[in-house]
Scaffold this motif. Structure first.
Motif, PDB file in Angstrom:
ATOM      1  N   UNK A 101       9.592 -16.270 -10.374  1.00 38.22           N
ATOM      2  CA  UNK A 101       9.875 -16.452  -8.943  1.00 38.22           C
ATOM      3  C   UNK A 101      11.210 -15.814  -8.568  1.00 38.22           C
ATOM      4  N   UNK A 102      12.184 -15.899  -9.469  1.00 34.13           N
ATOM      5  CA  UNK A 102      13.504 -15.314  -9.188  1.00 34.13           C
ATOM      6  C   UNK A 102      13.421 -13.791  -9.083  1.00 34.13           C
ATOM      7  N   UNK A 103      12.532 -13.181  -9.854  1.00 37.00           N
ATOM      8  CA  UNK A 103      12.364 -11.729  -9.782  1.00 37.00           C
ATOM      9  C   UNK A 103      11.658 -11.331  -8.486  1.00 37.00           C
ATOM     10  N   UNK A 104      10.685 -12.130  -8.062  1.00 44.28           N
ATOM     11  CA  UNK A 104      10.033 -11.866  -6.781  1.00 44.28           C
ATOM     12  C   UNK A 104      11.052 -12.007  -5.653  1.00 44.28           C
ATOM     13  N   UNK A 105      11.963 -12.952  -5.796  1.00 44.48           N
ATOM     14  CA  UNK A 105      13.011 -13.136  -4.785  1.00 44.48           C
ATOM     15  C   UNK A 105      13.878 -11.877  -4.679  1.00 44.48           C
ATOM     16  N   UNK A 106      14.216 -11.268  -5.812  1.00 41.66           N
ATOM     17  CA  UNK A 106      15.004 -10.022  -5.806  1.00 41.66           C
ATOM     18  C   UNK A 106      14.228  -8.921  -5.089  1.00 41.66           C
ATOM     19  N   UNK A 107      12.938  -8.819  -5.360  1.00 45.25           N
ATOM     20  CA  UNK A 107      12.103  -7.806  -4.697  1.00 45.25           C
ATOM     21  C   UNK A 107      12.127  -8.035  -3.189  1.00 45.25           C
ATOM     22  N   UNK A 108      11.962  -9.284  -2.772  1.00 39.84           N
ATOM     23  CA  UNK A 108      11.967  -9.590  -1.336  1.00 39.84           C
ATOM     24  C   UNK A 108      13.310  -9.246  -0.697  1.00 39.84           C
ATOM     25  N   UNK A 109      14.396  -9.586  -1.373  1.00 41.07           N
ATOM     26  CA  UNK A 109      15.732  -9.285  -0.851  1.00 41.07           C
ATOM     27  C   UNK A 109      15.928  -7.775  -0.710  1.00 41.07           C
ATOM     28  N   UNK A 110      15.496  -7.034  -1.718  1.00 38.96           N
ATOM     29  CA  UNK A 110      15.632  -5.571  -1.664  1.00 38.96           C
ATOM     30  C   UNK A 110      14.766  -4.989  -0.552  1.00 38.96           C
ATOM     31  N   UNK A 111      13.573  -5.514  -0.383  1.00 40.96           N
ATOM     32  CA  UNK A 111      12.685  -5.031   0.670  1.00 40.96           C
ATOM     33  C   UNK A 111      13.313  -5.265   2.047  1.00 40.96           C
ATOM     34  N   UNK A 112      13.844  -6.448   2.260  1.00 38.08           N
ATOM     35  CA  UNK A 112      14.503  -6.746   3.539  1.00 38.08           C
ATOM     36  C   UNK A 112      15.719  -5.852   3.758  1.00 38.08           C
ATOM     37  N   UNK A 113      16.474  -5.616   2.692  1.00 37.61           N
ATOM     38  CA  UNK A 113      17.654  -4.768   2.775  1.00 37.61           C
ATOM     39  C   UNK A 113      17.264  -3.333   3.163  1.00 37.61           C
ATOM     40  N   UNK A 114      16.261  -2.788   2.496  1.00 36.35           N
ATOM     41  CA  UNK A 114      15.827  -1.408   2.761  1.00 36.35           C
ATOM     42  C   UNK A 114      15.253  -1.290   4.172  1.00 36.35           C
ATOM     43  N   UNK A 115      14.483  -2.280   4.597  1.00 32.94           N
ATOM     44  CA  UNK A 115      13.955  -2.262   5.970  1.00 32.94           C
ATOM     45  C   UNK A 115      15.101  -2.268   6.979  1.00 32.94           C
ATOM     46  N   UNK A 116      16.131  -3.062   6.700  1.00 38.67           N
ATOM     47  CA  UNK A 116      17.294  -3.115   7.582  1.00 38.67           C
ATOM     48  C   UNK A 116      17.998  -1.773   7.664  1.00 38.67           C
ATOM     49  N   UNK A 117      18.182  -1.136   6.509  1.00 43.88           N
ATOM     50  CA  UNK A 117      18.816   0.190   6.504  1.00 43.88           C
ATOM     51  C   UNK A 117      17.961   1.198   7.270  1.00 43.88           C
ATOM     52  N   UNK A 118      16.657   1.118   7.078  1.00 38.87           N
ATOM     53  CA  UNK A 118      15.745   2.039   7.769  1.00 38.87           C
ATOM     54  C   UNK A 118      15.856   1.863   9.272  1.00 38.87           C
ATOM     55  N   UNK A 119      15.912   0.627   9.721  1.00 39.22           N
ATOM     56  CA  UNK A 119      16.045   0.352  11.157  1.00 39.22           C
ATOM     57  C   UNK A 119      17.379   0.888  11.688  1.00 39.22           C
ATOM     58  N   UNK A 120      18.454   0.641  10.941  1.00 38.86           N
ATOM     59  CA  UNK A 120      19.782   1.126  11.366  1.00 38.86           C
ATOM     60  C   UNK A 120      19.802   2.641  11.504  1.00 38.86           C
ATOM     61  N   UNK A 121      19.247   3.322  10.504  1.00 36.74           N
ATOM     62  CA  UNK A 121      19.256   4.782  10.500  1.00 36.74           C
ATOM     63  C   UNK A 121      18.416   5.324  11.647  1.00 36.74           C
ATOM     64  N   UNK A 122      17.228   4.767  11.846  1.00 38.27           N
ATOM     65  CA  UNK A 122      16.353   5.282  12.896  1.00 38.27           C
ATOM     66  C   UNK A 122      16.894   4.983  14.295  1.00 38.27           C
TER      67      UNK A 122
END
Length: 125
Positions: A101-122
């Motif tokens: 579960x802790x590894x899935x949490x890292x994946x979710x955090x990274x996904x949210x982070x990358x989506x945020x960066x994508x939104x900022x850039x666009x």
């Protein structure tokens, strides 16, 4: 009902795979967009990058963020490190090794982070 009709894949693996796909494709888009914006359509030859971005593995995509810091200018060291750790988790998922579960949490955090960066850039362009 046969063995093949029953789903025995843990939900963590299914969700992890889906999120990793989103992370990788979003990173590919961000990298291609930012490098094309800065160097033009032929950025691969200008930067001597041999492999097409769509063929790059996750660890290669993450290394772009270290090699070309302007791709995501406001990413900090801990965020980069979290993305770097993601490769080991990705390998577990892709080689059908259960993840915690802790590894899935890292994946979710990274996904949210990358989506945020994508939104900022666009939103800046």
């Amino acid at each position: 009902m046969t063995v093949f009709e029953e789903s025995c894949v843990p939900e963590n693996m299914i969700e992890g795979y889906r999120l990793l796909y989103e992370i990788e494709t979003t990173l590919q888009s961000i990298i291609n967009f930012q490098l094309t914006y800065k160097y033009g359509l032929h950025w691969r030859s200008i930067l001597y990058e041999k492999r097409p971005i769509n063929d790059a593995c996750l660890h290669e995509l993450v290394s772009y963020l270290f090699k070309y810091p302007h791709i995501i200018p406001n990413i900090n060291r801990s965020q980069r490190e979290k993305l770097r750790k993601l490769s080991d988790i990705r390998n577990k998922v892709c080689h059908m090794t259960d993840i915690a579960d802790s590894e899935l949490k890292v994946i979710k955090e990274c996904n949210n982070m990358i989506k945020g960066f994508s939104y900022e850039i666009s939103s800046k362009r």
